[in-house]
Write an enzyme that holds these catalytic residues in place. Structure first.
Site, mmCIF file in Angstrom:
data_model
loop_
_atom_site.group_PDB
_atom_site.id
_atom_site.type_symbol
_atom_site.label_atom_id
_atom_site.label_comp_id
_atom_site.label_asym_id
_atom_site.label_seq_id
_atom_site.Cartn_x
_atom_site.Cartn_y
_atom_site.Cartn_z
ATOM 1 N N GLY A 247 0.765 -1.410 -0.662
ATOM 2 C CA GLY A 247 -0.328 -0.223 -0.273
ATOM 3 C C GLY A 247 1.045 1.233 -0.136
ATOM 4 N N GLY B 122 -1.617 -2.272 9.742
ATOM 5 C CA GLY B 122 -2.375 -1.082 10.735
ATOM 6 C C GLY B 122 -4.242 -1.329 9.401
ATOM 7 N N GLY C 74 -0.672 4.377 -0.909
ATOM 8 C CA GLY C 74 -1.288 4.903 0.046
ATOM 9 C C GLY C 74 -0.968 6.585 0.520
ATOM 10 C CB THR D 19 -9.352 3.552 16.868
ATOM 11 O OG1 THR D 19 -8.707 3.164 15.591
ATOM 12 C CG2 THR D 19 -9.315 4.380 17.697
ATOM 13 C CG ASN E 213 -4.919 4.377 16.795
ATOM 14 O OD1 ASN E 213 -3.626 4.862 15.542
ATOM 15 N ND2 ASN E 213 -6.024 5.399 16.578
ATOM 16 C CG PHE E 214 0.893 1.666 14.171
ATOM 17 C CD1 PHE E 214 1.093 0.518 14.731
ATOM 18 C CD2 PHE E 214 -0.142 0.815 12.419
ATOM 19 C CE1 PHE E 214 1.612 -0.480 14.194
ATOM 20 C CE2 PHE E 214 -0.156 -0.156 12.587
ATOM 21 C CZ PHE E 214 0.718 -1.070 13.194
ATOM 22 C CG HIS F 262 -11.343 9.041 11.008
ATOM 23 N ND1 HIS F 262 -12.127 8.070 12.199
ATOM 24 C CD2 HIS F 262 -10.018 8.317 11.521
ATOM 25 C CE1 HIS F 262 -11.021 7.763 12.825
ATOM 26 N NE2 HIS F 262 -10.749 7.608 11.988
ATOM 27 C CG HIS F 263 -8.837 11.212 5.840
ATOM 28 N ND1 HIS F 263 -9.941 9.904 5.492
ATOM 29 C CD2 HIS F 263 -8.822 10.309 7.166
ATOM 30 C CE1 HIS F 263 -9.325 8.861 5.105
ATOM 31 N NE2 HIS F 263 -8.891 8.495 6.436
ATOM 32 C CB ALA G 284 -1.375 -1.966 16.213
ATOM 33 C CE LYS H 216 -11.644 4.665 8.872
ATOM 34 N NZ LYS H 216 -10.567 3.729 8.485
HETATM 35 N N1 LIG Z 1 -3.475 1.052 12.542
HETATM 36 C C1 LIG Z 1 -3.211 2.842 12.073
HETATM 37 O O1 LIG Z 1 -2.582 3.575 13.183
HETATM 38 C C2 LIG Z 1 -3.669 3.188 10.928
HETATM 39 C C3 LIG Z 1 -4.755 2.389 10.244
HETATM 40 N N2 LIG Z 1 -5.142 3.095 8.477
HETATM 41 C C4 LIG Z 1 -5.842 2.313 8.111
HETATM 42 O O2 LIG Z 1 -4.455 1.529 7.018
HETATM 43 C C5 LIG Z 1 -5.867 2.208 5.715
HETATM 44 C C6 LIG Z 1 -4.577 2.465 4.900
HETATM 45 O O3 LIG Z 1 -5.139 3.813 4.871
HETATM 46 P P1 LIG Z 1 -4.914 4.541 4.474
HETATM 47 O O4 LIG Z 1 -3.414 4.919 3.737
HETATM 48 O O5 LIG Z 1 -5.887 6.305 4.828
HETATM 49 O O6 LIG Z 1 -5.478 4.539 2.688
HETATM 50 P P2 LIG Z 1 -5.210 4.736 1.714
HETATM 51 O O7 LIG Z 1 -6.463 4.763 0.302
HETATM 52 O O8 LIG Z 1 -4.666 6.262 0.800
HETATM 53 O O9 LIG Z 1 -3.663 3.534 0.608
HETATM 54 C C7 LIG Z 1 -3.863 2.114 0.342
HETATM 55 C C8 LIG Z 1 -3.532 1.993 -0.578
HETATM 56 O O10 LIG Z 1 -2.988 0.428 -1.348
HETATM 57 C C9 LIG Z 1 -3.353 0.118 -2.029
HETATM 58 N N3 LIG Z 1 -4.013 -1.282 -2.403
HETATM 59 C C10 LIG Z 1 -5.530 -2.083 -2.149
HETATM 60 N N4 LIG Z 1 -5.374 -2.610 -2.546
HETATM 61 C C11 LIG Z 1 -3.615 -3.639 -2.557
HETATM 62 C C12 LIG Z 1 -3.360 -4.703 -2.889
HETATM 63 N N5 LIG Z 1 -4.075 -5.767 -3.440
HETATM 64 N N6 LIG Z 1 -1.591 -4.758 -2.403
HETATM 65 C C13 LIG Z 1 -0.805 -3.402 -2.587
HETATM 66 N N7 LIG Z 1 -1.601 -2.135 -2.273
HETATM 67 C C14 LIG Z 1 -2.704 -2.172 -2.123
HETATM 68 C C15 LIG Z 1 -4.411 0.999 -2.558
HETATM 69 O O11 LIG Z 1 -4.265 1.113 -3.397
HETATM 70 P P3 LIG Z 1 -6.045 2.176 -4.705
HETATM 71 O O12 LIG Z 1 -6.377 3.320 -4.426
HETATM 72 O O13 LIG Z 1 -5.861 1.557 -6.253
HETATM 73 O O14 LIG Z 1 -7.407 0.616 -4.146
HETATM 74 C C16 LIG Z 1 -4.162 1.854 -1.937
HETATM 75 O O15 LIG Z 1 -2.834 3.310 -2.166
HETATM 76 C C17 LIG Z 1 -7.386 1.437 5.856
HETATM 77 O O16 LIG Z 1 -7.881 0.206 6.669
HETATM 78 C C18 LIG Z 1 -6.996 2.692 7.031
HETATM 79 O O17 LIG Z 1 -7.880 2.563 7.885
HETATM 80 C C19 LIG Z 1 -4.761 4.460 8.524
HETATM 81 C C20 LIG Z 1 -4.406 4.959 9.481
HETATM 82 C C21 LIG Z 1 -3.269 4.558 10.946
HETATM 83 O O1 LIG Z 2 -8.305 5.248 7.543
HETATM 84 C C1 LIG Z 2 -7.534 6.332 8.466
HETATM 85 O O2 LIG Z 2 -7.241 6.976 8.283
HETATM 86 C C2 LIG Z 2 -7.193 5.952 9.932
HETATM 87 N N1 LIG Z 2 -7.725 4.373 9.884
HETATM 88 C C3 LIG Z 2 -7.177 3.369 11.404
HETATM 89 C C4 LIG Z 2 -9.099 3.472 12.047
HETATM 90 O O3 LIG Z 2 -9.524 3.228 10.890
HETATM 91 O O4 LIG Z 2 -9.048 3.312 13.161
HETATM 92 C C5 LIG Z 2 -7.078 4.501 12.659
HETATM 93 C C6 LIG Z 2 -6.837 5.793 12.652
HETATM 94 O O5 LIG Z 2 -8.205 5.744 13.070
HETATM 95 C C7 LIG Z 2 -7.016 6.779 11.123
#
Ligand SMILES: NC(=O)C1=CN([C@@H]2O[C@H](COP(=O)(O)OP(=O)(O)OC[C@H]3O[C@@H](n4cnc5c(N)ncnc54)[C@H](OP(=O)(O)O)[C@@H]3O)[C@@H](O)[C@H]2O)C=CC1
Ligand SMILES: O=C(O)C1=N[C@H](C(=O)O)C[C@H](O)C1
Length: 248
Positions: free
Chosen positions: A8, A76, A11, A144, A105-106, A133-134, A103, A137
């Site tokens: 990812g 994540g 992303g 979380t 949330n990190f 959230h934004h 996790a 999402k």
């Molecule tokens: N645990 C934590 O602390 C946090 C967790 N998150 C979670 O992380 C996840 C990602 O969030 P975010 O970065 O905002 O999302 P984004 O949509 O910005 O990024 C996800 C990326 O993964 C790509 N992707 C989709 N399918 C695949 C695959 N099979 N292999 C590799 N890459 C792939 C997407 O491509 P495409 O757009 O082309 O589909 C995109 O580039 C969400 O579930 C979010 O809730 C977010 C923030 C903090």
């Molecule tokens: O998508 C997000 O941005 C986030 N995703 C995680 C969640 O679903 O809890 C962590 C954080 O809230 C940001």
């Protein structure tokens, strides 16, 4: 040096993780993969840990591949329930020595917020969660909020707490939010926000609000790096970053 691959990587979180890994002592970024890339690139690059920030619908396939190849994972991506965790435990049983950290949330502050909320929950008759959230999402409620609700519900079960009072008998669908193990969770999507959560607790004559705000995705990076460093020596499934923080 721990060799790290990011899934990812194009992303929002994946890109931030690549920057953090490149800057971190003792870690080497060996692969950045996104949608359409071949997972074999991770093995070819010699990745020891894969960080997954993709999407709930693809993360289980990614993890099956990592575990099958004996590569540790720090995850994540959201969308984990008991059924998914049980599947991972079964896969990890067949790959002793491999570790996976899930996790929700990190951010250290968010982990503390969840822990504080779980600790407070048994002292209050009412508790509800608001996650904000934004608007890009894709999942709701947030991972979380779901995890917070599960922790609160477990704490209340253990304490023998009664049901949360709510006299609602009529209303529009969704007006009282989602029900996660008896805890109401409300979701806001608003341009300008990143990731925020309030846990509201109430009893006769008083309320307590526990709030956490992530204003920038850098807030998650200390936790991601901690996870990467710890998972190489932590086989099996770890759920929650709190297990890598000396909280007690
Ligand atoms: N645990 C934590 O602390 C946090 C967790 N998150 C979670 O992380 C996840 C990602 O969030 P975010 O970065 O905002 O999302 P984004 O949509 O910005 O990024 C996800 C990326 O993964 C790509 N992707 C989709 N399918 C695949 C695959 N099979 N292999 C590799 N890459 C792939 C997407 O491509 P495409 O757009 O082309 O589909 C995109 O580039 C969400 O579930 C979010 O809730 C977010 C923030 C903090
Ligand atoms: O998508 C997000 O941005 C986030 N995703 C995680 C969640 O679903 O809890 C962590 C954080 O809230 C940001």
């Amino acid at each position: 040096m721990i060799k790290v691959g990011v899934l990812g990587a194009k992303g929002k979180m994946g890109a931030q993780t690549c920057l953090a890994v490149e800057d971190a002592d003792g870690l080497e970024l060996v692969a950045r993969l996104d949608q359409g890339d071949d997972l074999e690139e991770l093995a070819k690059a010699g990745a020891q840990v894969v960080v997954d920030f993709t999407r709930p619908e693809v993360v289980m396939d990614n993890l099956a591949w990592c575990i099958g190849h004996g590569i540790n994972a720090v995850v994540g991506t959201t969308g984990f329930d008991e059924e998914r965790l049980a599947t991972l435990r079964g896969q990890l049983d067949k790959s002793p020595g491999t570790g996976v950290l899930i996790a929700a949330n990190f951010s250290i502050g968010a982990v503390l917020m969840m822990q504080f909320a779980a600790k407070a929950a048994k002292y209050y008759e009412s508790v509800e969660i608001v996650e904000l959230h934004h608007p890009d999402k894709v999942d709701a409620p947030s991972g979380t909020a779901r995890r917070t609700a599960e922790l609160i519900a477990a704490a209340r079960r253990e304490a023998g707490s009664g049901p949360i009072p709510d006299a609602t008998t009529t209303g529009l669908d969704g007006a009282r939010g989602a029900d996660v193990e008896g805890i109401r969770v409300h979701g806001i999507r608003l341009r300008g926000l990143v990731a925020h959560q309030e846990v509201l607790l109430g009893d006769v004559g008083e309320t307590l609000t526990i709030r956490h705000d992530s204003m920038h995705r850098e807030s998650f990076m200390a936790g991601v790096l901690l996870g990467v460093r710890r998972i190489v020596d932590t086989p099996g499934l770890t759920v929650g970053l709190e297990h890598f923080l000396e909280l007690d």
